[in-house]
Structure formats: structure tokens, C-alpha cells
Motif scaffolding. Structure first.
Motif, PDB file in Angstrom:
ATOM      1  N   TRP A  47       3.171  -8.285  -0.145  1.00  0.00           N
ATOM      2  CA  TRP A  47       3.744  -7.025  -0.157  1.00  0.00           C
ATOM      3  C   TRP A  47       5.368  -6.843  -0.318  1.00  0.00           C
ATOM      4  O   TRP A  47       5.808  -5.851  -0.719  1.00  0.00           O
TER       5      TRP A  47
ATOM      6  N   SER B 127      -3.885  -1.180  -2.078  1.00  0.00           N
ATOM      7  CA  SER B 127      -2.634  -0.228  -1.926  1.00  0.00           C
ATOM      8  C   SER B 127      -2.640   0.480  -0.740  1.00  0.00           C
ATOM      9  O   SER B 127      -1.390   0.867  -0.126  1.00  0.00           O
TER      10      SER B 127
ATOM     11  N   PHE C  64      -0.491  -0.828   2.069  1.00  0.00           N
ATOM     12  CA  PHE C  64       0.809  -0.982   1.969  1.00  0.00           C
ATOM     13  C   PHE C  64       1.704  -0.103   2.932  1.00  0.00           C
ATOM     14  O   PHE C  64       1.299   1.071   2.981  1.00  0.00           O
TER      15      PHE C  64
ATOM     16  N   GLU D 210       6.797  -4.659  -3.032  1.00  0.00           N
ATOM     17  CA  GLU D 210       7.867  -3.568  -2.929  1.00  0.00           C
ATOM     18  C   GLU D 210       9.127  -3.726  -3.402  1.00  0.00           C
ATOM     19  O   GLU D 210       9.867  -2.751  -3.894  1.00  0.00           O
TER      20      GLU D 210
END
Ligand SMILES: [Fe+2]
Ligand SMILES: [Fe+2]
Length: 166
Positions: free
Chosen positions: A33, A89, A92, A37
Motif C-alpha cells: 500500500w 483496492s 486501501f 500510494e
């Protein structure tokens, strides 16, 4: 932790290491992650930055996007190899407050500081993974050492930019 039918008695894939494997999977998921990001933040900031002074920084961020995406892929692959499932996703949640593109598109220093913070966070987390793997998961350790070196390179590059811009 999914039930695994393993065929080895040594190393991180062995049944005896199930707990350690779960611990490493959690760390790898977080790393995945962080990379994803970073990809988002670098794409946005590379496109958003404005001005002659910002040009080189924007180009460098653009080049790093590919490298960070490559890291994310490696983490996802390794999660799979450890009998895990790469996260979707919906799992996230964003953390990179300092990499939100600044309102003033010529504010290069804010972006540089944000990059340094993100790289420093990755370096910290990857050191943790390398230590957690010691003695039990050499392959993950080896992979993360390579990635750590990339992040240390990124950090040093942006530290040099900061010196120049301040
Ligand atoms: Fe990375
Ligand atoms: Fe990086």
C-alpha cells in the motif's frame, strides 16, 4: 491465514513457520500500500508542479513512478508466493498528507519535503521487514534489501534537491 498444503519442511513456506509467515504477510501488505500510494502521489505531483525551477524535480518524480510501481508489483508477487492474497483496492486507506499537491504549483520545496517524508517512512518500514525475515525468510529479505537500496537512493536525491532549493 488460508490453509496451505505445503511440500517443504525448511524455510518460510514450511508449516512450522505459519505464524511467522502471517507476520511477514502483514508487513508486506503494508509495504504494498505504501508503494501504491507513492505512485499516486508522485503521478499527481509530477503533473502538478509548475515553473522552470520545478522542472527537474517533476521529471525525477515521473521517473520514480515506474520504479515505485515495480516495487508494488514485487510486493504483490511475494505476497502470493507466501500463500497470501494481494489486497484489493477496498483495503486501501490514504496516509500521505504531506504529498497532497500544494495549492501553489511552484511550491517545489513542499513537494520535496513530502517526498523525503515518504521515502523515510518506506526506509523505516523496509528495515523492519528485513529484520523480521532474518533467519527464516531469506528470499523476502533479499528482495526487500534491493528495494531498500532504491528508496535510500531516492531519499538522498531529494535531500540534495532540498539543499539546492532552500
Ligand atoms: Fe518504492
Ligand atoms: Fe522511493
Amino acid at each position: 491465514m488460508p490453509r496451505t498444503e505445503t511440500h517443504v519442511t525448511a524455510g518460510i513456506l514450511s508449516p512450522a513457520q505459519a505464524d511467522k509467515r502471517a507476520e511477514i504477510l502483514t508487513l508486506l501488505e503494508r509495504a504494498y500500500w505504501m508503494e501504491m500510494e507513492t505512485v499516486m502521489s508522485y503521478v499527481a505531483n509530477a503533473a502538478g508542479l509548475d515553473g522552470i525551477r520545478a522542472e527537474e524535480v517533476a521529471e525525477s518524480l515521473s521517473a520514480d513512478v515506474d520504479e515505485e510501481l515495480g516495487h508494488a508489483r514485487k510486493f504483490a508477487d511475494r505476497i502470493k508466493e507466501l500463500y497470501g492474497t494481494p489486497p484489493g483496492s477496498r483495503g486501501f486507506s490514504a496516509e500521505q498528507d504531506s504529498l497532497q499537491p500544494p495549492e501553489d504549483a511552484t511550491d517545489v520545496v513542499t513537494v520535496i519535503r513530502g517526498v523525503i517524508e515518504a521515502e523515510a517512512g518506506a526506509i523505516e518500514h523496509y528495515n523492519r521487514i528485513i529484520e523480521a525475515c532474518d533467519g527464516v525468510d531469506w528470499a523476502t529479505q533479499d528482495m526487500v534489501i534491493d528495494i531498500l537500496r532504491d528508496e535510500e537512493g531516492h531519499l538522498r536525491q531529494f535531500e540534495r534537491y532540498l539543499r539546492e532549493f532552500e
